[in-house]
Write a protein that holds these residues in place. Structure first.
Motif, PDB file in Angstrom:
ATOM      1  N   PHE A  47       0.828  -1.150   0.014  1.00 25.84           N
ATOM      2  CA  PHE A  47      -0.002   0.019  -0.082  1.00 25.84           C
ATOM      3  C   PHE A  47       0.848   1.389   0.168  1.00 25.84           C
ATOM      4  O   PHE A  47       0.484   2.329  -0.669  1.00 25.84           O
ATOM      5  CB  PHE A  47      -0.817   0.018   1.347  1.00 25.84           C
ATOM      6  CG  PHE A  47      -2.481  -0.328   0.911  1.00 25.84           C
ATOM      7  CD1 PHE A  47      -3.324   0.464   0.940  1.00 25.84           C
ATOM      8  CD2 PHE A  47      -2.697  -1.801   0.701  1.00 25.84           C
ATOM      9  CE1 PHE A  47      -4.811   0.015   0.374  1.00 25.84           C
ATOM     10  CE2 PHE A  47      -3.819  -2.038   0.500  1.00 25.84           C
ATOM     11  CZ  PHE A  47      -4.974  -1.261   0.435  1.00 25.84           C
ATOM     12  N   ARG A  48       1.940   1.274   0.598  1.00 26.09           N
ATOM     13  CA  ARG A  48       2.781   2.382   1.046  1.00 26.09           C
ATOM     14  C   ARG A  48       3.468   2.638  -0.471  1.00 26.09           C
ATOM     15  O   ARG A  48       3.501   3.822  -1.047  1.00 26.09           O
ATOM     16  CB  ARG A  48       4.003   2.199   1.744  1.00 26.09           C
ATOM     17  CG  ARG A  48       3.326   2.652   3.351  1.00 26.09           C
ATOM     18  CD  ARG A  48       4.566   2.517   4.446  1.00 26.09           C
ATOM     19  NE  ARG A  48       5.087   1.321   4.651  1.00 26.09           N
ATOM     20  CZ  ARG A  48       4.457   0.679   5.619  1.00 26.09           C
ATOM     21  NH1 ARG A  48       3.521   1.060   6.493  1.00 26.09           N
ATOM     22  NH2 ARG A  48       5.123  -0.554   5.713  1.00 26.09           N
ATOM     23  N   SER A  51       0.778   3.988  -2.977  1.00 30.90           N
ATOM     24  CA  SER A  51       0.645   5.596  -2.744  1.00 30.90           C
ATOM     25  C   SER A  51       1.604   6.457  -3.440  1.00 30.90           C
ATOM     26  O   SER A  51       1.221   7.572  -3.575  1.00 30.90           O
ATOM     27  CB  SER A  51       0.617   5.589  -1.286  1.00 30.90           C
ATOM     28  OG  SER A  51       1.723   5.331  -0.475  1.00 30.90           O
ATOM     29  N   THR A  52       2.970   5.773  -3.730  1.00 32.70           N
ATOM     30  CA  THR A  52       3.983   6.756  -4.187  1.00 32.70           C
ATOM     31  C   THR A  52       3.700   6.589  -5.787  1.00 32.70           C
ATOM     32  O   THR A  52       4.572   7.358  -6.321  1.00 32.70           O
ATOM     33  CB  THR A  52       5.113   6.290  -3.776  1.00 32.70           C
ATOM     34  OG1 THR A  52       5.482   4.972  -4.237  1.00 32.70           O
ATOM     35  CG2 THR A  52       5.698   6.349  -2.490  1.00 32.70           C
ATOM     36  N   ARG A  56      -4.514   8.167  -6.792  1.00 29.02           N
ATOM     37  CA  ARG A  56      -5.730   7.862  -6.156  1.00 29.02           C
ATOM     38  C   ARG A  56      -5.595   6.588  -5.327  1.00 29.02           C
ATOM     39  O   ARG A  56      -5.962   5.445  -6.196  1.00 29.02           O
ATOM     40  CB  ARG A  56      -6.660   7.808  -7.023  1.00 29.02           C
ATOM     41  CG  ARG A  56      -7.287   9.087  -7.563  1.00 29.02           C
ATOM     42  CD  ARG A  56      -8.341   9.317  -8.487  1.00 29.02           C
ATOM     43  NE  ARG A  56      -8.666  10.513  -9.083  1.00 29.02           N
ATOM     44  CZ  ARG A  56      -9.707  11.005  -9.837  1.00 29.02           C
ATOM     45  NH1 ARG A  56     -10.524   9.729  -9.897  1.00 29.02           N
ATOM     46  NH2 ARG A  56      -9.811  12.200 -10.421  1.00 29.02           N
ATOM     47  N   VAL A  57      -5.384   6.623  -4.200  1.00 33.19           N
ATOM     48  CA  VAL A  57      -5.064   5.100  -3.349  1.00 33.19           C
ATOM     49  C   VAL A  57      -6.001   5.390  -2.029  1.00 33.19           C
ATOM     50  O   VAL A  57      -5.586   6.455  -1.405  1.00 33.19           O
ATOM     51  CB  VAL A  57      -3.430   4.906  -3.051  1.00 33.19           C
ATOM     52  CG1 VAL A  57      -3.558   3.650  -2.299  1.00 33.19           C
ATOM     53  CG2 VAL A  57      -2.904   4.536  -4.286  1.00 33.19           C
ATOM     54  N   ASP A  59      -6.882   5.145   1.365  1.00 32.50           N
ATOM     55  CA  ASP A  59      -6.306   4.704   2.806  1.00 32.50           C
ATOM     56  C   ASP A  59      -7.179   3.609   3.530  1.00 32.50           C
ATOM     57  O   ASP A  59      -8.489   3.607   3.231  1.00 32.50           O
ATOM     58  CB  ASP A  59      -6.408   5.884   3.778  1.00 32.50           C
ATOM     59  CG  ASP A  59      -5.131   6.929   3.289  1.00 32.50           C
ATOM     60  OD1 ASP A  59      -4.421   6.494   2.401  1.00 32.50           O
ATOM     61  OD2 ASP A  59      -5.470   8.060   3.301  1.00 32.50           O
ATOM     62  N   ASN A  72      -8.165  -0.613  -4.418  1.00 26.28           N
ATOM     63  CA  ASN A  72      -6.996  -0.403  -4.497  1.00 26.28           C
ATOM     64  C   ASN A  72      -6.589  -1.574  -5.520  1.00 26.28           C
ATOM     65  O   ASN A  72      -5.928  -1.369  -6.658  1.00 26.28           O
ATOM     66  CB  ASN A  72      -5.975  -0.343  -3.663  1.00 26.28           C
ATOM     67  CG  ASN A  72      -6.240   1.047  -2.923  1.00 26.28           C
ATOM     68  OD1 ASN A  72      -6.560   2.007  -3.411  1.00 26.28           O
ATOM     69  ND2 ASN A  72      -5.806   1.000  -1.505  1.00 26.28           N
TER      70      ASN A  72
END
Length: 211
Positions: A47-48, A51-52, A56-57, A59, A72
């Motif tokens: 996930f991290r 996000s980079t 649009r991710v 949380d 996601n």
């Protein structure tokens, strides 16, 4: 309904629904409790990383972490297969006509001061050579995937392999939904003067690295 004839939207929504249903089945099977998610450090790291890379991710919400995981993963699979197909399949439609989309322009770029003196001969002289046009058409043909078209109507065969038979059942269910998409696209295209087949299942390549 507000945009009739938007075939990309219509086909894309059906693909999203099919992929989301598959992802939801798999995620719900392997992540039964919130603790299952909390203890999965590899999932959190993924996930991290996402996000980079993506704009649009969603949380992970502590009370409903499944929603973000399903969204996601569905988004990544959709972009890597369906959206990728939509973008690449249109390359040949556009760039196979070098007069409309020249890959190269020769001579001095035209400016406002040339508008009264430019001739048809000047414009033709700025287009790529015959050899360069053929190279552009060939490149567009390869990049559009036409050189590697598949006749399969259900590309997500599950041959990547799951030991768990229940998970293979989810793949079968996904393929059933894809078959419906195939029939729907064929039925619609039969009445169109210019068919839209970019998202026909035979043109969408699976991404087994994610599945």
């Amino acid at each position: 309904s507000d945009l009739p004839g938007d075939h990309y939207r219509e086909d894309g929504m059906k693909w999203w629904s099919a992929i989301e249903g598959y992802v939801k089945s798999v995620v719900s099977k392997y992540y039964v409790k919130v603790d299952d998610i909390e203890l999965d450090t590899e999932l959190k790291e993924w996930f991290r990383d996402m996000s980079t890379r993506l704009t649009r991710v969603k949380d992970i919400h502590p009370s409903r972490p499944w929603d973000a995981i399903i969204f996601n993963i569905t988004a990544v699979v959709f972009m890597s297969s369906v959206q990728f197909s939509a973008r690449t399949r249109g390359i040949y439609d556009s760039y196979a006509c070098p007069f409309l989309f020249p890959g190269k322009v020769r001579g001095t770029p035209l400016t406002e001061r040339h508008k009264d003196s430019i001739t048809e001969k000047d414009i033709l002289g700025m287009l790529p050579s015959k050899k360069e046009c053929l190279l552009q058409i060939g490149l567009a043909y390869v990049l559009s995937g036409k050189a590697t078209s598949s006749s399969n109507s259900t590309p997500f065969t599950g041959e990547a392999g799951y030991v768990d038979r229940k998970t293979n059942t989810f793949v079968d269910e996904l393929n059933a939904e894809i078959s419906k998409i195939s029939a729907s696209v064929d039925a619609r295209n039969s009445s169109l003067e210019v068919p839209f087949s970019h998202l026909h299942p035979s043109n969408v390549k699976p991404c087994f690295g994610i599945f």
